[in-house]
Motif scaffolding. Structure first.
Motif, PDB file in Angstrom:
ATOM      1  N   LEU A 100       2.514  56.004  40.361  1.00  0.00           N
ATOM      2  CA  LEU A 100       2.969  55.169  39.250  1.00  0.00           C
ATOM      3  C   LEU A 100       3.086  55.958  37.951  1.00  0.00           C
ATOM      4  O   LEU A 100       4.007  55.738  37.169  1.00  0.00           O
ATOM      5  CB  LEU A 100       2.025  53.978  39.060  1.00  0.00           C
ATOM      6  N   VAL A 101       2.176  56.887  37.721  1.00  0.00           N
ATOM      7  CA  VAL A 101       2.237  57.716  36.514  1.00  0.00           C
ATOM      8  C   VAL A 101       3.571  58.456  36.457  1.00  0.00           C
ATOM      9  O   VAL A 101       4.191  58.560  35.404  1.00  0.00           O
ATOM     10  CB  VAL A 101       1.058  58.715  36.482  1.00  0.00           C
ATOM     11  N   ASN A 102       4.052  58.945  37.597  1.00  0.00           N
ATOM     12  CA  ASN A 102       5.307  59.693  37.636  1.00  0.00           C
ATOM     13  C   ASN A 102       6.535  58.797  37.727  1.00  0.00           C
ATOM     14  O   ASN A 102       7.651  59.277  37.625  1.00  0.00           O
ATOM     15  CB  ASN A 102       5.296  60.682  38.794  1.00  0.00           C
ATOM     16  N   GLN A 103       6.344  57.510  37.922  1.00  0.00           N
ATOM     17  CA  GLN A 103       7.468  56.580  37.896  1.00  0.00           C
ATOM     18  C   GLN A 103       7.700  56.019  36.503  1.00  0.00           C
ATOM     19  O   GLN A 103       8.833  55.723  36.138  1.00  0.00           O
ATOM     20  CB  GLN A 103       7.221  55.421  38.864  1.00  0.00           C
ATOM     21  N   PHE A 104       6.622  55.876  35.702  1.00  0.00           N
ATOM     22  CA  PHE A 104       6.752  55.176  34.427  1.00  0.00           C
ATOM     23  C   PHE A 104       6.330  55.977  33.197  1.00  0.00           C
ATOM     24  O   PHE A 104       6.646  55.586  32.089  1.00  0.00           O
ATOM     25  CB  PHE A 104       5.947  53.873  34.476  1.00  0.00           C
ATOM     26  N   ILE A 105       5.597  57.067  33.352  1.00  0.00           N
ATOM     27  CA  ILE A 105       5.103  57.792  32.181  1.00  0.00           C
ATOM     28  C   ILE A 105       5.609  59.225  32.148  1.00  0.00           C
ATOM     29  O   ILE A 105       6.296  59.626  31.222  1.00  0.00           O
ATOM     30  CB  ILE A 105       3.558  57.768  32.132  1.00  0.00           C
ATOM     31  N   VAL A 106       5.269  60.018  33.133  1.00  0.00           N
ATOM     32  CA  VAL A 106       5.622  61.438  33.165  1.00  0.00           C
ATOM     33  C   VAL A 106       6.841  61.633  34.058  1.00  0.00           C
ATOM     34  O   VAL A 106       6.847  61.171  35.194  1.00  0.00           O
ATOM     35  CB  VAL A 106       4.441  62.278  33.708  1.00  0.00           C
ATOM     36  N   PRO A 107       7.892  62.300  33.570  1.00  0.00           N
ATOM     37  CA  PRO A 107       9.069  62.507  34.426  1.00  0.00           C
ATOM     38  C   PRO A 107       8.737  63.421  35.603  1.00  0.00           C
ATOM     39  O   PRO A 107       8.056  64.420  35.443  1.00  0.00           O
ATOM     40  CB  PRO A 107      10.083  63.158  33.489  1.00  0.00           C
ATOM     41  N   SER A 108       9.195  63.051  36.789  1.00  0.00           N
ATOM     42  CA  SER A 108       8.998  63.923  37.947  1.00  0.00           C
ATOM     43  C   SER A 108      10.344  64.513  38.338  1.00  0.00           C
ATOM     44  O   SER A 108      11.392  63.954  38.057  1.00  0.00           O
ATOM     45  CB  SER A 108       8.371  63.161  39.112  1.00  0.00           C
ATOM     46  N   ALA A 109      10.300  65.645  38.984  1.00  0.00           N
ATOM     47  CA  ALA A 109      11.484  66.426  39.334  1.00  0.00           C
ATOM     48  C   ALA A 109      12.235  66.845  38.073  1.00  0.00           C
ATOM     49  O   ALA A 109      13.439  67.031  38.088  1.00  0.00           O
ATOM     50  CB  ALA A 109      12.395  65.662  40.294  1.00  0.00           C
ATOM     51  N   TYR A 110      11.514  66.990  36.976  1.00  0.00           N
ATOM     52  CA  TYR A 110      12.099  67.465  35.716  1.00  0.00           C
ATOM     53  C   TYR A 110      12.232  68.978  35.790  1.00  0.00           C
ATOM     54  O   TYR A 110      11.297  69.681  36.129  1.00  0.00           O
ATOM     55  CB  TYR A 110      11.200  67.052  34.546  1.00  0.00           C
ATOM     56  N   ARG A 111      13.422  69.486  35.491  1.00  0.00           N
ATOM     57  CA  ARG A 111      13.663  70.925  35.478  1.00  0.00           C
ATOM     58  C   ARG A 111      14.432  71.271  34.218  1.00  0.00           C
ATOM     59  O   ARG A 111      15.088  70.411  33.633  1.00  0.00           O
ATOM     60  CB  ARG A 111      14.417  71.357  36.711  1.00  0.00           C
ATOM     61  N   ASP A 112      14.339  72.523  33.814  1.00  0.00           N
ATOM     62  CA  ASP A 112      14.966  72.921  32.568  1.00  0.00           C
ATOM     63  C   ASP A 112      15.130  74.435  32.552  1.00  0.00           C
ATOM     64  O   ASP A 112      14.473  75.145  33.308  1.00  0.00           O
ATOM     65  CB  ASP A 112      14.092  72.477  31.398  1.00  0.00           C
ATOM     66  N   ALA A 113      15.989  74.914  31.680  1.00  0.00           N
ATOM     67  CA  ALA A 113      16.147  76.351  31.485  1.00  0.00           C
ATOM     68  C   ALA A 113      15.050  76.815  30.542  1.00  0.00           C
ATOM     69  O   ALA A 113      14.816  76.193  29.507  1.00  0.00           O
ATOM     70  CB  ALA A 113      17.518  76.655  30.896  1.00  0.00           C
ATOM     71  N   GLY A 114      14.349  77.883  30.914  1.00  0.00           N
ATOM     72  CA  GLY A 114      13.268  78.331  30.050  1.00  0.00           C
ATOM     73  C   GLY A 114      12.629  79.630  30.492  1.00  0.00           C
ATOM     74  O   GLY A 114      13.052  80.277  31.451  1.00  0.00           O
ATOM     75  N   LEU A 115      11.584  79.975  29.758  1.00  0.00           N
ATOM     76  CA  LEU A 115      10.826  81.201  29.961  1.00  0.00           C
ATOM     77  C   LEU A 115       9.357  80.840  29.837  1.00  0.00           C
ATOM     78  O   LEU A 115       8.989  80.039  28.977  1.00  0.00           O
ATOM     79  CB  LEU A 115      11.219  82.219  28.886  1.00  0.00           C
ATOM     80  N   GLY A 116       8.512  81.427  30.686  1.00  0.00           N
ATOM     81  CA  GLY A 116       7.104  81.069  30.617  1.00  0.00           C
ATOM     82  C   GLY A 116       6.175  82.128  31.170  1.00  0.00           C
ATOM     83  O   GLY A 116       6.608  83.102  31.786  1.00  0.00           O
ATOM     84  N   VAL A 117       4.889  81.904  30.930  1.00  0.00           N
ATOM     85  CA  VAL A 117       3.830  82.756  31.472  1.00  0.00           C
ATOM     86  C   VAL A 117       2.870  81.871  32.248  1.00  0.00           C
ATOM     87  O   VAL A 117       2.748  80.677  31.984  1.00  0.00           O
ATOM     88  CB  VAL A 117       3.079  83.530  30.356  1.00  0.00           C
ATOM     89  N   ARG A 118       2.202  82.465  33.214  1.00  0.00           N
ATOM     90  CA  ARG A 118       1.249  81.727  34.041  1.00  0.00           C
ATOM     91  C   ARG A 118       0.263  82.695  34.656  1.00  0.00           C
ATOM     92  O   ARG A 118       0.512  83.895  34.704  1.00  0.00           O
ATOM     93  CB  ARG A 118       1.956  80.910  35.116  1.00  0.00           C
ATOM     94  N   GLY A 119      -0.839  82.168  35.126  1.00  0.00           N
ATOM     95  CA  GLY A 119      -1.826  83.024  35.754  1.00  0.00           C
ATOM     96  C   GLY A 119      -2.981  82.233  36.331  1.00  0.00           C
ATOM     97  O   GLY A 119      -3.061  81.014  36.191  1.00  0.00           O
ATOM     98  N   ARG A 120      -3.877  82.982  36.984  1.00  0.00           N
ATOM     99  CA  ARG A 120      -5.022  82.366  37.656  1.00  0.00           C
ATOM    100  C   ARG A 120      -6.205  83.322  37.543  1.00  0.00           C
ATOM    101  O   ARG A 120      -6.069  84.521  37.793  1.00  0.00           O
ATOM    102  CB  ARG A 120      -4.654  82.114  39.116  1.00  0.00           C
ATOM    103  N   PHE A 121      -7.349  82.784  37.155  1.00  0.00           N
ATOM    104  CA  PHE A 121      -8.569  83.578  37.031  1.00  0.00           C
ATOM    105  C   PHE A 121      -9.597  83.087  38.043  1.00  0.00           C
ATOM    106  O   PHE A 121      -9.781  81.885  38.208  1.00  0.00           O
ATOM    107  CB  PHE A 121      -9.175  83.435  35.626  1.00  0.00           C
ATOM    108  N   ARG A 122     -10.268  84.018  38.677  1.00  0.00           N
ATOM    109  CA  ARG A 122     -11.385  83.669  39.552  1.00  0.00           C
ATOM    110  C   ARG A 122     -12.637  83.554  38.696  1.00  0.00           C
ATOM    111  O   ARG A 122     -12.916  84.414  37.870  1.00  0.00           O
ATOM    112  CB  ARG A 122     -11.588  84.728  40.620  1.00  0.00           C
ATOM    113  N   LEU A 123     -13.377  82.482  38.911  1.00  0.00           N
ATOM    114  CA  LEU A 123     -14.610  82.232  38.177  1.00  0.00           C
ATOM    115  C   LEU A 123     -15.788  82.325  39.145  1.00  0.00           C
ATOM    116  O   LEU A 123     -15.591  82.351  40.364  1.00  0.00           O
ATOM    117  CB  LEU A 123     -14.559  80.847  37.526  1.00  0.00           C
TER     118      LEU A 123
END
Length: 174
Positions: free
Chosen positions: A68-91
């Motif tokens: 329901l959150v993705n039907q009425f609040i947050v858009p799902s399958a949203y895509r766009d042109a862009g640039l980004g950074v990402r990563g993962r840390f082990r704790l």
């Protein structure tokens, strides 16, 4: 598994929908994985606006109906042109901390008929272009920032939060 061993990856996803009447490029990006803690991605991306948007076509989803959150609040399958950074840390204790930060063109606040759309139905700039316009064209000079932070205390379990900050009006509007 191969993508984990490569440090430069090209990923694309082309969808054939509605009995092959509609062909759409959902993702097409290049990612440079400098190390597990830092990677740079650019192209047509699916911003990390909630976990379901990122994994909306995944076998990880337990239902065929979008939450329901993705039907009425947050858009799902949203895509766009862009640039980004990402990563993962082990704790310690096998926990993981992940992050994603994207700079994208932003959402449109109106549909093709120039009528306002509810937030969950907003169209990314990558939606099919109308005749005479260009796909991925920005409707204003402002960019949007999309961020996600996730903490996984156990394998298969994750807490996360997402943020979207950007204008979604046309350049002629205030």
């Amino acid at each position: 598994m191969l993508a984990e061993k490569q440090n430069i990856v090209f990923n694309s996803e082309i969808e054939y929908e509605f009995g092959s009447r509609e062909i759409d490029v959902e993702q097409a990006y290049v990612e440079w994985k400098v190390r597990p803690e830092f990677a740079v991605r650019g192209g047509i991306i699916v911003p990390a606006l909630g976990r379901f948007n990122t994994f909306h076509d995944s076998y990880l989803n337990l239902t065929t109906v979008r939450p329901l959150v993705n039907q009425f609040i947050v858009p799902s399958a949203y895509r766009d042109a862009g640039l980004g950074v990402r990563g993962r840390f082990r704790l310690p204790r096998k926990m993981k901390l992940s992050y994603e930060l994207d700079l994208v063109n932003g959402m449109q606040g109106t549909n093709a008929d120039d009528e306002p759309t509810p937030f969950s139905r907003l169209l990314g700039q990558s939606s099919a272009a109308e005749p005479g316009s260009i796909a991925f064209q920005d409707t204003n000079r402002n960019k949007a920032v999309v961020a996600r932070l996730g903490l996984s205390p156990l394998k298969g379990f994750e807490f996360g939060t997402s943020l979207y900050n950007g204008r979604f009006n046309k350049s002629t509007e205030a």
